[in-house]
Design a protein around this motif. Structure first.
Motif, PDB file in Angstrom:
ATOM      1  N   ASN A  50       0.857  -1.173   0.109  1.00 15.70           N
ATOM      2  CA  ASN A  50      -0.075   0.167   0.080  1.00 15.70           C
ATOM      3  C   ASN A  50       0.742   1.316   0.113  1.00 15.70           C
ATOM      4  O   ASN A  50       0.507   2.223   0.757  1.00 15.70           O
ATOM      5  CB  ASN A  50      -1.010   0.050   1.159  1.00 15.70           C
ATOM      6  N   ALA A  51       1.847   1.261  -1.028  1.00 18.51           N
ATOM      7  CA  ALA A  51       2.895   2.348  -0.923  1.00 18.51           C
ATOM      8  C   ALA A  51       3.227   2.398  -2.395  1.00 18.51           C
ATOM      9  O   ALA A  51       3.059   1.457  -3.323  1.00 18.51           O
ATOM     10  CB  ALA A  51       3.899   2.308  -0.113  1.00 18.51           C
ATOM     11  N   CYS A  52       3.876   3.473  -2.776  1.00 20.47           N
ATOM     12  CA  CYS A  52       4.484   3.877  -4.205  1.00 20.47           C
ATOM     13  C   CYS A  52       5.763   2.982  -4.324  1.00 20.47           C
ATOM     14  O   CYS A  52       6.648   2.814  -3.378  1.00 20.47           O
ATOM     15  CB  CYS A  52       4.855   5.230  -4.199  1.00 20.47           C
ATOM     16  N   ALA A  74       5.092   5.650   1.474  1.00 23.83           N
ATOM     17  CA  ALA A  74       3.852   5.979   1.235  1.00 23.83           C
ATOM     18  C   ALA A  74       3.797   6.535  -0.138  1.00 23.83           C
ATOM     19  O   ALA A  74       3.702   5.732  -1.045  1.00 23.83           O
ATOM     20  CB  ALA A  74       3.225   7.153   2.397  1.00 23.83           C
ATOM     21  N   ALA A  75       3.699   7.971  -0.284  1.00 21.76           N
ATOM     22  CA  ALA A  75       3.471   8.600  -1.407  1.00 21.76           C
ATOM     23  C   ALA A  75       4.616   8.499  -2.425  1.00 21.76           C
ATOM     24  O   ALA A  75       5.801   8.557  -2.032  1.00 21.76           O
ATOM     25  CB  ALA A  75       2.805   9.873  -1.389  1.00 21.76           C
ATOM     26  N   ARG A 112       1.313   3.245  -7.961  1.00 22.08           N
ATOM     27  CA  ARG A 112       0.729   4.004  -6.991  1.00 22.08           C
ATOM     28  C   ARG A 112      -0.503   3.127  -6.120  1.00 22.08           C
ATOM     29  O   ARG A 112      -1.087   2.596  -6.750  1.00 22.08           O
ATOM     30  CB  ARG A 112       0.058   5.291  -7.285  1.00 22.08           C
TER      31      ARG A 112
END
Length: 151
Positions: A50-52, A74-75, A112
């Protein structure tokens, strides 16, 4: 006896040319499959973590033999930005004698969360034989879900 040796020599010469081309073609296909698997692994990793995750060529020269997978907490970073820093960076080398070049689209693909969608489409990379660039395979990423097609 001399005639038999001459015939064997001619057949061996013809066979060596075909064997060298087959070897080059096999190595290029192996490199294309390896890169395609890495793209799929980056997409799956982005979904699971659940991350980039990003994958791209190490440098943009035509003689490049390496690519990187970067994992973020994360992003994804904004285009041209180096923040946030990746939590992990892995560098992979293509099979011996092959080169990986960016052909069209972005040289770095970002997947993403939460669905592992790609940021740009289509992206195309070329895997080619170093000694004969006419022997090549195209690895194309189509659609935002990152379907990989090898031509």
């Amino acid at each position: 006896m001399l005639l038999v040796i001459a015939i064997i020599g001619i057949l061996a010469a013809i066979g060596m040319v075909n064997y060298a081309r087959w070897r080059a073609s096999s190595a290029v296909m192996e490199g294309a499959q390896q890169f395609a698997q890495a793209v799929n692994a980056a997409r799956t990793g982005a979904k699971k973590a659940n991350a980039c995750w990003q994958i791209g060529v190490l440098n943009t020269t035509a003689t490049n033999t390496q690519y990187q997978i970067k994992e973020y907490a994360a992003a994804c970073p904004a285009a041209g930005s180096s923040t946030p820093a990746p939590t992990q960076t892995r560098t992979y080398t293509m099979p011996a004698g092959t080169q990986l070049a960016h052909s069209s689209g972005s040289s770095t693909i970002s997947f993403r969360p939460p669905y592992g969608t790609a940021d740009s489409s289509p992206d195309e990379f070329k895997v080619r034989w170093a000694n004969n660039t006419a022997i090549e395979r195209n690895v194309r990423l189509t659609g935002i879900f990152g379907k990989v097609v090898i031509k």
